[in-house]
Write a protein that holds these residues in place. Structure first.
Motif, PDB file in Angstrom:
ATOM      1  N   ASN A 131       5.728   3.923 -14.711  1.00 15.50           N
ATOM      2  CA  ASN A 131       6.570   4.586 -14.831  1.00 15.50           C
ATOM      3  C   ASN A 131       7.600   4.945 -13.837  1.00 15.50           C
ATOM      4  OD1 ASN A 131       5.970   7.224 -13.653  1.00 15.50           O
ATOM      5  ND2 ASN A 131       4.823   7.437 -15.530  1.00 15.50           N
ATOM      6  N   THR A 132       8.874   5.499 -13.800  1.00 14.59           N
ATOM      7  CA  THR A 132       9.462   5.921 -12.599  1.00 14.59           C
ATOM      8  C   THR A 132      10.361   7.261 -12.842  1.00 14.59           C
ATOM      9  OG1 THR A 132       9.873   3.556 -12.108  1.00 14.59           O
ATOM     10  CG2 THR A 132      11.513   5.381 -11.070  1.00 14.59           C
ATOM     11  N   LEU A 133      10.122   8.306 -12.353  1.00 14.43           N
ATOM     12  CA  LEU A 133      10.740   9.413 -12.336  1.00 14.43           C
ATOM     13  C   LEU A 133      12.053   9.302 -12.156  1.00 14.43           C
ATOM     14  CD1 LEU A 133       8.530  12.361 -10.597  1.00 14.43           C
ATOM     15  CD2 LEU A 133       9.169  12.077 -13.084  1.00 14.43           C
ATOM     16  N   ASN A 134      13.027  10.073 -12.971  1.00  5.95           N
ATOM     17  CA  ASN A 134      14.494   9.777 -13.114  1.00  5.95           C
ATOM     18  C   ASN A 134      15.024  10.860 -12.059  1.00  5.95           C
ATOM     19  OD1 ASN A 134      16.904   9.190 -13.804  1.00  5.95           O
ATOM     20  ND2 ASN A 134      16.971  10.459 -15.828  1.00  5.95           N
ATOM     21  N   CYS A 135      14.755  10.571 -10.743  1.00  4.15           N
ATOM     22  CA  CYS A 135      14.824  11.741  -9.837  1.00  4.15           C
ATOM     23  C   CYS A 135      16.311  12.100  -9.532  1.00  4.15           C
ATOM     24  CB  CYS A 135      14.771  11.222  -8.371  1.00  4.15           C
ATOM     25  SG  CYS A 135      12.829  10.447  -8.363  1.00  4.15           S
TER      26      CYS A 135
ATOM     27  N   LEU B 164       2.644  16.341   4.631  1.00  2.00           N
ATOM     28  CA  LEU B 164       2.216  15.854   3.291  1.00  2.00           C
ATOM     29  C   LEU B 164       2.873  14.487   2.851  1.00  2.00           C
ATOM     30  CD1 LEU B 164       1.785  18.823   1.339  1.00  2.00           C
ATOM     31  CD2 LEU B 164       0.126  18.081   2.911  1.00  2.00           C
ATOM     32  N   ASP B 165       2.033  13.707   2.606  1.00  2.00           N
ATOM     33  CA  ASP B 165       2.428  12.321   2.010  1.00  2.00           C
ATOM     34  C   ASP B 165       2.655  12.737   0.238  1.00  2.00           C
ATOM     35  OD1 ASP B 165       2.891   9.806   0.672  1.00  2.00           O
ATOM     36  OD2 ASP B 165       1.280   8.778   1.894  1.00  2.00           O
ATOM     37  N   VAL B 166       3.975  12.675  -0.138  1.00  2.58           N
ATOM     38  CA  VAL B 166       4.079  13.258  -1.493  1.00  2.58           C
ATOM     39  C   VAL B 166       4.773  12.039  -2.386  1.00  2.58           C
ATOM     40  CG1 VAL B 166       4.770  15.469  -0.992  1.00  2.58           C
ATOM     41  CG2 VAL B 166       6.496  13.808  -0.812  1.00  2.58           C
ATOM     42  N   VAL B 167       4.403  12.127  -3.427  1.00  2.00           N
ATOM     43  CA  VAL B 167       4.611  11.089  -4.685  1.00  2.00           C
ATOM     44  C   VAL B 167       5.563  11.524  -5.724  1.00  2.00           C
ATOM     45  CG1 VAL B 167       3.470   9.274  -6.030  1.00  2.00           C
ATOM     46  CG2 VAL B 167       2.328  10.285  -4.120  1.00  2.00           C
ATOM     47  N   VAL B 168       6.843  11.463  -5.357  1.00  2.00           N
ATOM     48  CA  VAL B 168       7.739  12.061  -6.280  1.00  2.00           C
ATOM     49  C   VAL B 168       8.646  11.026  -7.043  1.00  2.00           C
ATOM     50  CG1 VAL B 168       7.730  14.488  -5.406  1.00  2.00           C
ATOM     51  CG2 VAL B 168       9.444  12.701  -4.554  1.00  2.00           C
ATOM     52  N   ASN B 169       7.924   9.740  -7.026  1.00  2.00           N
ATOM     53  CA  ASN B 169       8.757   8.901  -7.644  1.00  2.00           C
ATOM     54  C   ASN B 169       8.055   8.245  -9.074  1.00  2.00           C
ATOM     55  OD1 ASN B 169       6.550   6.345  -7.176  1.00  2.00           O
ATOM     56  ND2 ASN B 169       6.866   7.272  -5.097  1.00  2.00           N
ATOM     57  N   HIS B 170       6.863   8.650  -9.244  1.00  2.00           N
ATOM     58  CA  HIS B 170       6.205   8.424 -10.537  1.00  2.00           C
ATOM     59  C   HIS B 170       5.138   9.409 -10.819  1.00  2.00           C
ATOM     60  CE1 HIS B 170       3.286   6.574  -8.027  1.00  2.00           C
ATOM     61  NE2 HIS B 170       2.491   6.698  -8.872  1.00  2.00           N
ATOM     62  N   THR B 171       4.476   9.153 -11.939  1.00  2.00           N
ATOM     63  CA  THR B 171       3.393  10.172 -12.292  1.00  2.00           C
ATOM     64  C   THR B 171       2.235   9.281 -13.007  1.00  2.00           C
ATOM     65  OG1 THR B 171       3.821  10.455 -14.784  1.00  2.00           O
ATOM     66  CG2 THR B 171       5.165  11.841 -13.016  1.00  2.00           C
ATOM     67  N   ALA B 172       1.189  10.145 -13.110  1.00  2.00           N
ATOM     68  CA  ALA B 172      -0.084   9.640 -13.846  1.00  2.00           C
ATOM     69  C   ALA B 172       0.037   9.343 -14.975  1.00  2.00           C
ATOM     70  CB  ALA B 172      -1.397  10.382 -13.495  1.00  2.00           C
TER      71      ALA B 172
ATOM     72  N   TYR C  51      12.812  12.905 -17.820  1.00  2.00           N
ATOM     73  CA  TYR C  51      11.956  12.805 -16.638  1.00  2.00           C
ATOM     74  C   TYR C  51      11.673  11.442 -16.239  1.00  2.00           C
ATOM     75  CZ  TYR C  51      11.071  17.899 -16.756  1.00  2.00           C
ATOM     76  OH  TYR C  51      11.357  19.281 -16.608  1.00  2.00           O
ATOM     77  N   TYR C  52      11.793  10.586 -17.213  1.00  2.00           N
ATOM     78  CA  TYR C  52      11.558   9.189 -16.829  1.00  2.00           C
ATOM     79  C   TYR C  52      12.810   8.337 -16.903  1.00  2.00           C
ATOM     80  CZ  TYR C  52       6.671  10.582 -16.822  1.00  2.00           C
ATOM     81  OH  TYR C  52       5.446  11.306 -16.749  1.00  2.00           O
ATOM     82  N   MET C  53      13.072   7.227 -16.099  1.00  2.00           N
ATOM     83  CA  MET C  53      13.872   6.370 -16.322  1.00  2.00           C
ATOM     84  C   MET C  53      13.677   5.261 -17.580  1.00  2.00           C
ATOM     85  SD  MET C  53      14.888   4.809 -12.491  1.00  2.00           S
ATOM     86  CE  MET C  53      15.560   5.671 -11.265  1.00  2.00           C
ATOM     87  N   LEU C  54      14.573   5.092 -18.504  1.00  2.00           N
ATOM     88  CA  LEU C  54      14.058   4.514 -19.715  1.00  2.00           C
ATOM     89  C   LEU C  54      15.149   3.442 -19.981  1.00  2.00           C
ATOM     90  CD1 LEU C  54      13.197   7.401 -22.287  1.00  2.00           C
ATOM     91  CD2 LEU C  54      11.611   6.056 -20.729  1.00  2.00           C
ATOM     92  N   THR C  55      14.788   2.326 -20.489  1.00  2.00           N
ATOM     93  CA  THR C  55      15.616   1.137 -20.662  1.00  2.00           C
ATOM     94  C   THR C  55      16.262   1.533 -21.948  1.00  2.00           C
ATOM     95  OG1 THR C  55      13.843  -0.168 -22.110  1.00  2.00           O
ATOM     96  CG2 THR C  55      14.036  -0.472 -19.623  1.00  2.00           C
TER      97      THR C  55
END
Length: 699
Positions: free
Chosen positions: A323-327, A279-287, A306-310
């Protein structure tokens, strides 16, 4: 209320008995260690967590309705730490949908966006409502709801193939695009069932791994636009709405409370026939995007976690889509781990390809980590212990880690340098011969075998970029249909149109294009590493020069199966080449030493044992030597490539007594796998822009 409590009599005694009542429903504290909605005797346990929320409400909806028929606030004693959990009894799981509302501070500068008027989708939802009809529009502001899923699928005596990396031949495809074209001939086009109907074709072709572009629930109409009268959608699906739910628009029938059944059937059946599913998974950002995007889940739970914030609360955008998930935050890391474990246990998937995987190694401020906790957790997790982990080792923020992605010897990589170097060499660029040798021999300069085993996934094409046909039919991208004035998509394609841009009737150009495609497949399938190619390349599928058809749910992206007939010769060539790779383990990786004493890999650039590139700037010869363990016979395979437009002689090394060279294929001939021209065993005149493969056999 009577209808809503029609199953009240089913409320059991004992450990699942109610301790109170909320909004007319018997309730008790839930299963705090089980996230999401889980069926228990007589009821459903709802569990969700938030660090900064002051309170939480469970909202119940009748199917298809937008206003809740019941709202159940979580009592304070139904909360442990930052987790809310409640069992609600008497619910008919087939008749309701659910969402949450969270209250808490509204302070955008600190990244806190709690809004008690917003309905929030459960991040652990197993199914999302309203998504089952592809392309159906949700009106602005319409909330996502979740459904409770009953797991009734019988895996039987399931056993997956557990292929070795070097034995895999990966076929990348889009579930909808694979069979949506009318020429596919399937009864359920554009679905999991449609893909399964093509199983006989996959078996004939010989691939043994299918990599599916995103199948997590995504919203294809979220960024819908109209260009030249055509509706454009988010066709590829790299905008995840829910990480635990399958895309229900890929099913051939609505699976109320049985969501995932057809996908599980597809995976089980493919595995039964020796084909693994990645499976190609997209766990770096969301909709949810940035501040302009929708607000439906993580933003209303713990946006600042959940998100990387400035520092001012804005969104870092290393994904290129908002956006970018704060993995590597502990909570997000656990969420991603829970997600992947779920897909392995409940769907038995064989591996994951991680989109923009370099993001998974970034800290909360975006800086790259030397040993990212998330990547380490995935590498050593016991449930994931035998699945394939494949990284797209770059991101939209400019971090490029091909050859240096943190691995713990568990992560493979899409080898972007293989693509770039071989594309340039094959079209005849000067000075690329040595780079081509490196890539064909397994990219040992990037992945030393003592440090990185089975790390290179070799590819020349994928969903992102030209198809193989277009690679030799277009000098430039032609993305005007996307509506961005042809500014989107990559400009460094290293393509060549063979003398005419786009479609042509010139027989010389068409013949050259097919030869170039055969050369590319020959190199790809005779290289060490794991080969991957884009579905349809084996019969010349085209995207009409569009190298970024992410929004094209039409003939641009759909596989045109009529080309299988018009390009039957190419298909048969690829099929035989795949069988050849399977029959010669020495091509796939190092085997026992050859009895003739020859090294595992040697170079014969033009003449035997010639390692020099000078004078052979566009011609190389690579010999793989080893011993076939089954019959103890030496297995010798020599790949010779002439990327020059002029013919060059390829002399073959003298074989030990009792053996002779056999010409297996010659792409300069129309029937490439059955060469007709004379071959005396000592060498071959390689025609311009051609490839040949030789094997040694007993006299």
């Amino acid at each position: 209320m009577k209808d809503a409590l029609k199953n009240f009599s089913a409320v059991p005694e004992g450990p699942f008995s109610a301790t109170g009542e909320i909004a007319g429903y018997p309730v008790r504290p839930g299963l705090f260690l089980l996230n999401g909605a889980n069926v228990v005797p007589g009821g459903v346990s709802f569990t969700i967590h938030s660090v900064s929320a002051a309170s939480c409400e469970l909202c119940l909806f009748r199917r298809g309705e937008e206003e809740p028929f019941a709202v159940l606030p979580f009592p304070e004693h139904f909360r442990i730490g930052n987790t809310f959990s409640m069992i609600v009894f008497g619910l008919d799981i087939h008749e309701f949908e659910y969402a949450y509302r969270m209250d808490g501070p509204w302070d955008p500068a600190r990244g806190l966006l709690f809004d008690p008027t917003k309905y929030l989708l459960d991040p652990y939802a197993r199914a999302v409502t309203g998504q089952s009809v592809w392309g159906s529009s949700r009106h602005p502001g319409q909330a996502y709801h979740a459904r409770v899923v009953e797991d009734v699928f019988d895996w039987g005596d399931f056993s997956d193939p557990h292929l070795r990396f070097q034995d895999m031949i990966i076929y990348e495809t889009h579930v909808r695009g694979f069979t949506r074209h009318p020429s596919s001939g399937v009864s359920c086009p554009g679905t999991f069932e449609g893909l399964l109907e093509k199983l006989p074709y996959l078996l004939e072709l010989g691939v043994n791994a299918v990599e599916l572009m995103p199948v997590f629930e995504f919203d294809e109409v979220a960024d819908g636009r109209t260009v030249d009268g055509k509706q454009l959608l988010n066709y590829w699906g790299y905008n995840t709405v829910c990480f635990f739910a399958p895309n229900t628009s890929y099913t051939a029938a609505v699976e109320y409370n049985r969501e995932g059944t057809q996908l599980k059937k597809l995976i089980r059946t493919l595995n039964e026939h020796g084909i693994e599913v990645i499976l190609d998974v997209v766990v770096n950002h969301t909709a949810e995007g940035d501040h302009r995007g929708p607000f439906f889940s993580f933003k209303g739970l713990d946006n600042n976690i959940y998100y990387m914030l400035t520092p001012d609360g804005s969104y870092y955008n290393f994904s290129g889509v908002g956006n970018t998930l704060n993995c590597n935050h502990p909570m997000v890391r656990q969420f991603i781990l829970d997600c992947l474990r779920y897909w392995v246990v409940e769907y038995r998937v064989d591996g994951f390809r991680f989109d923009l995987a370099s993001i998974l190694g970034r800290d909360s401020d975006g800086s790259p980590l030397a040993e990212p906790p998330l990547l380490e957790s995935l590498a050593f997790d016991p449930i994931l212990g035998r699945v394939k982990l494949i990284a797209e080792a770059w991101d939209a923020g400019g971090l490029y880690q091909v050859g240096s992605f943190p691995s713990w010897n568990r992560w493979a990589e899409w080898n972007g340098k293989y693509r770039d170097d071989l594309r340039r060499f094959l079209k005849g660029d000067e000075g690329m011969a040595w780079a081509a040798v490196e890539r064909i021999c397994g990219s040992l300069d990037l992945y030393p075998p003592d440090k990185r085993q089975n790390a290179s996934v070799n590819f020349l094409t994928c969903h992102d970029g030209f198809t193989l046909y277009d690679l030799y039919a277009y000098n430039q991208k032609h993305n005007e249909a996307n509506g961005w004035n042809n500014t989107d998509g990559a400009n460094d394609n290293n393509s060549w149109n063979c003398g005419a841009e786009g479609e042509t009737d010139d027989p010389a150009v068409l013949s050259l294009r097919e030869r170039m495609a055969k050369n590319a497949f020959t190199v790809l399938l005779c290289s060490r590493g794991t080969p991957m190619f884009l579905a349809g390349d084996e019969f010349g599928n085209t995207q009409m020069g569009n190298n970024n058809p992410y929004c094209q749910d039409n003939e641009i992206s759909w596989m045109d199966w009529s080309r299988l007939e018009s390009h039957q010769q190419l298909f048969c060539f690829v099929k035989e080449l795949i069988a050849f790779r399977k029959a010669h383990p020495v091509v796939r990786g190092k085997t026992a030493p050859a009895g003739c004493g020859w090294p595992d890999v040697s170079l014969h650039n033009g003449v035997p044992w010639n390692k020099e590139i000078d004078g052979c700037t566009r011609q190389i010869g690579v010999l793989f030597a080893g011993r076939n363990q089954e019959d103890t016979q030496d297995d010798l395979v020599l790949l010779a490539i002439n990327a020059h437009w002029e013919a060059h002689w390829q002399q073959l090394p003298e074989l030990p007594a009792g053996m002779k060279w056999r010409l297996v294929l010659d792409t300069a001939q129309p029937d490439s796998f059955h060469p007709q021209r004379p071959f005396d065993g000592s060498g071959l005149q390689l025609e311009g822009r051609s490839a040949a493969v030789f094997t040694a056999e007993k006299v």
